[in-house]
Design an enzyme around this catalytic site. Structure first.
Site, PDB file in Angstrom:
ATOM      1  N   GLY A   1     -24.583  33.515  45.526  1.00 13.37           N
ATOM      2  CA  GLY A   1     -25.509  32.254  45.464  1.00 13.37           C
ATOM      3  C   GLY A   1     -26.721  32.469  44.907  1.00 13.37           C
ATOM      4  N   THR A   2     -27.262  33.629  45.162  1.00 10.23           N
ATOM      5  CA  THR A   2     -28.291  34.334  44.473  1.00 10.23           C
ATOM      6  C   THR A   2     -29.447  33.699  43.560  1.00 10.23           C
ATOM      7  OG1 THR A   2     -27.103  36.252  44.323  1.00 10.23           O
ATOM      8  CG2 THR A   2     -28.732  36.021  42.501  1.00 10.23           C
ATOM      9  N   THR A   3     -30.605  34.377  43.660  1.00 12.01           N
ATOM     10  CA  THR A   3     -31.254  33.984  42.652  1.00 12.01           C
ATOM     11  C   THR A   3     -31.759  35.257  41.911  1.00 12.01           C
ATOM     12  OG1 THR A   3     -32.523  32.218  44.039  1.00 12.01           O
ATOM     13  CG2 THR A   3     -33.674  33.044  42.203  1.00 12.01           C
TER      14      THR A   3
END
Lengths: 232, 207
Positions: free
Chosen positions: B15-17
């Site tokens: 779900g990272t950036t």
């Protein structure tokens, strides 16, 4: 095998060494290359020239059907010597290899990498069972990213890089001429003249007996009969 | 990263950036350090989502963790084989093309950054195999937030250290509001010489 001549015993298969470490079938394949007409490659400062001798054995034969110069892709060409059918198989291998490079890496294959991969294919046929070596040698010339390169691969699967060389019949004598005439700064136009002249009879200078291809910035292109006439 | 639950199999997802940008002296990649299960539970607080794949290139991980890790191993081995066989490293076009090919049909969406003969380059690679070069780009669930920050902060011809600040601030902006991103920042500095990857607890530490 005892009592027989060494040659007869050890030239049956390609995967069999003779006691003195030779592979006779591979050596015979090299002789097959020498039986045909010669092909020549000359590396110029701004491209590479490939040329091939056409032996027109009958006035009824269309000379253009003797195909010894082959376009591999936009940037690479091949001149063959030896068994034409064997050479065509290697040309097909080279064409596929060039497309795989473009597909895998989005870049044109260099003559060096092309020769390496075709040579690996040739070598497999000197070691696998139930095969014979290719009776053909190739000159691979190309111009990729501003660099002209000329390579040779022979029936053993060994490759060499050259400034100028010849394969096929009479190649030793042609190489001698190239050694004395070649200049590393030669232009593509002069290299075309040199390649065509070493393959033609000085008296006749018949443009039908030689085919010439140049590979440079603009890509691969074969010369028209009139252009070869001008060179001679 | 994020893990999907409530299905037959549980897949960790990023779900990272992650962001990548080109500077005058090299490429900067940055990513947060959170891995979560379905965006509901933080399953790892110290993930390193940037890996070196080439002497002067690295990729960020986003999407499915398993797909991303498999992708990185394959890309790295392809780059190693290429260099061993040819005596020179892959250029970025070849590496990006390979990345696109390997990624087709997976659930990973990395940013690729590297330096070659044409200078610093950054690419967005998508799960259908798309390869798009850009000067700055982001991926993951926080990509809108990070891209907003990049639109405001990015300039051409930043120095490498200015680029690092911009990238860290973009990731920090996303971490503030995206629940699937957080727990610190990893930064990769890619120059014509090498790749340096460092991790920090928050953006103020990033020098």
């Amino acid at each position: 095998m005892r009592g027989q001549d060494d040659r007869q015993a050890y030239d049956r298969g390609t995967s069999l060494f003779s006691p003195d470490g030779r592979l006779y079938q591979v050596e015979y394949a090299r002789e097959a290359v020498k039986r045909g007409g010669a092909s020549v490659g000359v590396r110029a400062s701004d491209g590479v020239v490939l040329a091939a001798e056409r032996r027109v054995r009958s006035p009824l034969l269309e000379a253009r059907s003797i195909e010894k110069l082959h376009k591999i892709d936009e940037h690479n060409g091949v001149a063959s010597a030896g068994h034409v059918a064997d050479a065509r198989q290697l040309v097909e291998e080279a064409r596929q290899t060039a497309q795989v490079e473009q597909l895998s890496y989005d870049q044109p294959i260099t003559p060096e990498q092309l020769t390496t991969e075709v040579s690996e294919h040739v070598q497999e046929f000197t070691q696998a069972g139930h095969t014979r070596p290719f009776g053909a040698a190739l000159l691979v010339g190309g111009y990729v990213e501003g660099t002209p390169q000329l390579f040779e691969t022979d029936p053993s699967g060994t490759s060499y890089e050259w400034q100028a060389t010849a394969i096929g019949g009479n190649s030793d004598e042609i190489e001698n001429t190239l050694e004395s005439e070649y200049d590393p700064e030669i232009s593509i136009a002069d290299a075309s003249g040199l390649a065509a002249s070493v393959l033609t009879d000085e008296e006749e200078n018949d443009p039908e007996t030689v085919a010439v291809a140049v590979i440079d910035e603009a890509g691969y292109r074969t010369l028209e009969r009139e252009e070869i006439d001008d060179l001679l | 990263m994020e893990t999907e639950t409530g299905q037959e199999t549980t897949v960790q997802k990023t779900g990272t950036t992650t962001v990548g940008l080109v500077t005058a002296d090299g490429v900067v990649l940055a990513a947060d350090r959170r891995t979560s299960l379905g965006g509901q539970f933080v399953s790892n607080k110290q993930s390193i989502k940037i890996e070196q794949v080439h002497p002067t290139a690295a990729v960020t991980l986003s999407g499915s963790v398993g797909a991303g890790q498999a992708f990185i191993r394959q890309l790295r081995s392809t780059a190693n084989l290429y260099e061993a066989r040819r005596g020179e490293p892959m250029d970025m076009d070849a590496l990006a093309q390979t990345a696109g090919r390997l990624l087709r049909g997976t659930r990973s969406m990395p940013v690729l950054g590297g330096v070659d003969g044409d200078g610093p380059r950054a690419f967005q690679i998508d799960p259908a195999g798309g390869v798009l070069e850009d000067t700055y780009t982001a991926s993951g669930s926080g990509m809108q937030l990070a891209t907003g920050a990049l639109e405001r902060l990015y300039e051409e011809d930043l120095t490498l250290s200015e680029g690092v600040s911009v990238a860290a601030e973009a990731v920090e902006s996303a971490m503030e509001r995206d629940t699937a991103s957080g727990n610190g920042i990893t930064v990769a500095r890619i120059t014509p010489e090498d790749v340096m990857i460092d991790s920090y607890t928050d953006s103020t530490e990033v020098a």
